[in-house]
Design a protein around this motif. Structure first.
Motif, PDB file in Angstrom:
ATOM      1  N   ILE A 136       6.040   3.036   6.532  1.00  0.00           N
ATOM      2  CA  ILE A 136       6.120   2.536   5.151  1.00  0.00           C
ATOM      3  C   ILE A 136       6.612   3.678   4.275  1.00  0.00           C
ATOM      4  O   ILE A 136       6.472   4.852   4.631  1.00  0.00           O
ATOM      5  N   LYS A 179       1.946  -7.231  -1.429  1.00  0.00           N
ATOM      6  CA  LYS A 179       2.668  -6.647  -0.296  1.00  0.00           C
ATOM      7  C   LYS A 179       2.431  -5.138  -0.231  1.00  0.00           C
ATOM      8  O   LYS A 179       2.190  -4.587   0.829  1.00  0.00           O
ATOM      9  N   ARG A 180       2.526  -4.511  -1.395  1.00  0.00           N
ATOM     10  CA  ARG A 180       2.378  -3.053  -1.459  1.00  0.00           C
ATOM     11  C   ARG A 180       1.653  -2.664  -2.732  1.00  0.00           C
ATOM     12  O   ARG A 180       1.898  -3.238  -3.801  1.00  0.00           O
ATOM     13  N   ALA A 200      -0.779   4.852  -1.127  1.00  0.00           N
ATOM     14  CA  ALA A 200       0.127   3.700  -1.030  1.00  0.00           C
ATOM     15  C   ALA A 200      -0.307   2.873   0.173  1.00  0.00           C
ATOM     16  O   ALA A 200      -0.525   3.408   1.263  1.00  0.00           O
ATOM     17  N   GLU A 247       0.331   0.846  -4.899  1.00  0.00           N
ATOM     18  CA  GLU A 247       0.363   2.309  -5.023  1.00  0.00           C
ATOM     19  C   GLU A 247      -0.520   2.782  -6.166  1.00  0.00           C
ATOM     20  O   GLU A 247      -0.572   2.152  -7.213  1.00  0.00           O
ATOM     21  N   GLU A 300       0.490  -0.742   2.353  1.00  0.00           N
ATOM     22  CA  GLU A 300       1.455  -1.828   2.562  1.00  0.00           C
ATOM     23  C   GLU A 300       0.928  -2.741   3.664  1.00  0.00           C
ATOM     24  O   GLU A 300       0.528  -2.272   4.728  1.00  0.00           O
ATOM     25  N   ALA A 348      -1.129   2.803   5.464  1.00  0.00           N
ATOM     26  CA  ALA A 348      -1.321   3.436   4.161  1.00  0.00           C
ATOM     27  C   ALA A 348      -0.954   4.904   4.259  1.00  0.00           C
ATOM     28  O   ALA A 348      -1.019   5.504   5.335  1.00  0.00           O
ATOM     29  N   GLY A 373      -1.223  -3.376   8.767  1.00  0.00           N
ATOM     30  CA  GLY A 373      -0.843  -2.620   7.587  1.00  0.00           C
ATOM     31  C   GLY A 373      -0.935  -1.126   7.806  1.00  0.00           C
ATOM     32  O   GLY A 373      -1.509  -0.667   8.808  1.00  0.00           O
TER      33      GLY A 373
END
Lengths: 251, 251
Positions: A146, A200-201, A66, A203, A68, A110, A108
């Motif tokens: 996140i 934005k995100r 993931a 996954e 972000e 992850a 960011g």
């Protein structure tokens, strides 16, 4: 006790011209590639990398990812990826990341989840027992603000498109490589989506392997104009991976 | 006079896991990416890179690329790319490359031809006059024992496949990027071709740009089991690029 500097890996990159998109920003596929490489560097440098594991007939398998982002590096800009181990469970380990721009501002984070499997049996190995619990000593209590990778469900039964796994998709293990899925999934969306919203995100949940010549079908649930759930199946039956993309609200 | 060490650029790489194919060897797309980046590094370090040129409203445009290989680096192996300027003509410059494996053994060469264009008029610029002939001082007489890029002709009028240029194909200039063409062309061939023959020589002639949403059609003349000539057209009419691939004889 080991200090955090030794536990956290830090790797420097530059956003190469063929690794940025139409907007000049690094593509998510390339970022994913770097994140996975950093996992390799970090674990190898600490004695639990794939090469070392292979000696004992084990290997790492990526289960979830993931990412972000507030921003992404622009063409020719330097950036840094930090990675560390957050948790070690019996069958999984959580590896986190922070991405810093050219001015060392965090842009960011992850999260990734990995399993270790036995190369012969393909069964998961006990991470706590392995190497006498060596990996656990690298756990760092560094924030990664996140959400964890979520459970992705896709309900549509009609694929929006399909493709055939080709030569450049296939890695050394004969599988479609993890980065190619990210790129194929991004390519489901029109360029305007990236232009006016941006991701934005992102996954990924890796469920099963696919192979050269497989027909990969893409099933997409559009929750709204922001959120999309995607499922990739091989040969119309087996789920290979699922993905969730959350775009920014329209500018 | 400048010595050759200052004229020749030398850049170190490692074959990353997602940059190798099923056989564990670096893919030609990734090698192409590195070659083009090396051109960027080399020219920037010597004052005639794209950033400097852009200030004066000029840019470099890749016209031709030919790569010839005895071998390719294996996953995780280090390798080195050297690049230098062989010739500077009025409208073109020849930039050559040598590729060295982990033991500094030369495993391949490449030749490239570049033009400089005015960003406003898109017309070619005179390379000999520009910057007072600065580029010419970097010419090196280092051997590059492979044939120059050839003239590629494709006669078939029926494409074997087509695709649509997608988000990940597009670069910061809004064009399908030069590396993506290489990957799409490699993907025309079955994996067995790479397994049993492998690529001996790969040529690209970049003719025109293509754009997001363009339909790219692939026309292939198979001369024999070794040599293939490929033409890529956008929207069934305009030639975008041509390629020649020479595989090794079957093992």
């Amino acid at each position: 006790m080991m200090d955090n500097d030794k536990k956290i890996g830090s790797y420097k990159y530059v956003a190469e011209p063929f690794h940025v998109d139409f907007s000049g920003k690094l593509t998510l596929g390339v970022l994913g590639n770097h994140l996975l490489n950093c996992a390799g560097f970090h674990s190898s440098e600490r004695g639990f990398g794939i090469a070392k594991l292979n000696e004992d007939n084990y290997t790492w398998v990526l289960s979830r990812l993931a990412i972000e982002l507030d921003d992404l590096p622009y063409q020719y800009e330097n950036f840094t990826i930090q990675t560390w181990v957050e948790n070690v469970y019996r069958l999984f380990t959580d590896r986190n990341y922070a991405i810093y721009d050219k001015d060392d501002k965090c842009i960011g984070y992850a999260r990734s989840v990995w399993a270790m499997i036995n190369l012969n049996t393909r069964k998961p190995a006990n991470l706590i027992e392995l190497h006498g619990g060596d990996i656990s000593q690298y756990i760092v209590d560094k924030p990664c603000p996140i959400d964890k990778p979520s459970r992705i469900k896709v309900s549509t039964t009609t694929p929006i498109t399909h493709l055939e796994a080709k030569y450049t998709d296939i890695d050394i293990n004969g599988h479609v490589n993890s980065v190619c899925y990210i790129e194929h999934i991004l390519d489901l969306f029109p360029l305007e989506k990236f232009k006016y919203q941006g991701v934005k995100r992102f996954e990924m949940a890796y469920v099963a392997e696919s192979y050269y010549g497989d027909k990969l079908s893409f099933y997409v649930d559009a929750v709204d104009e922001i959120e999309y759930h995607i499922e990739v199946k091989r040969n119309d039956e087996q789920v290979v991976c699922r993905s969730k993309i959350i775009f920014n609200t329209k500018k």
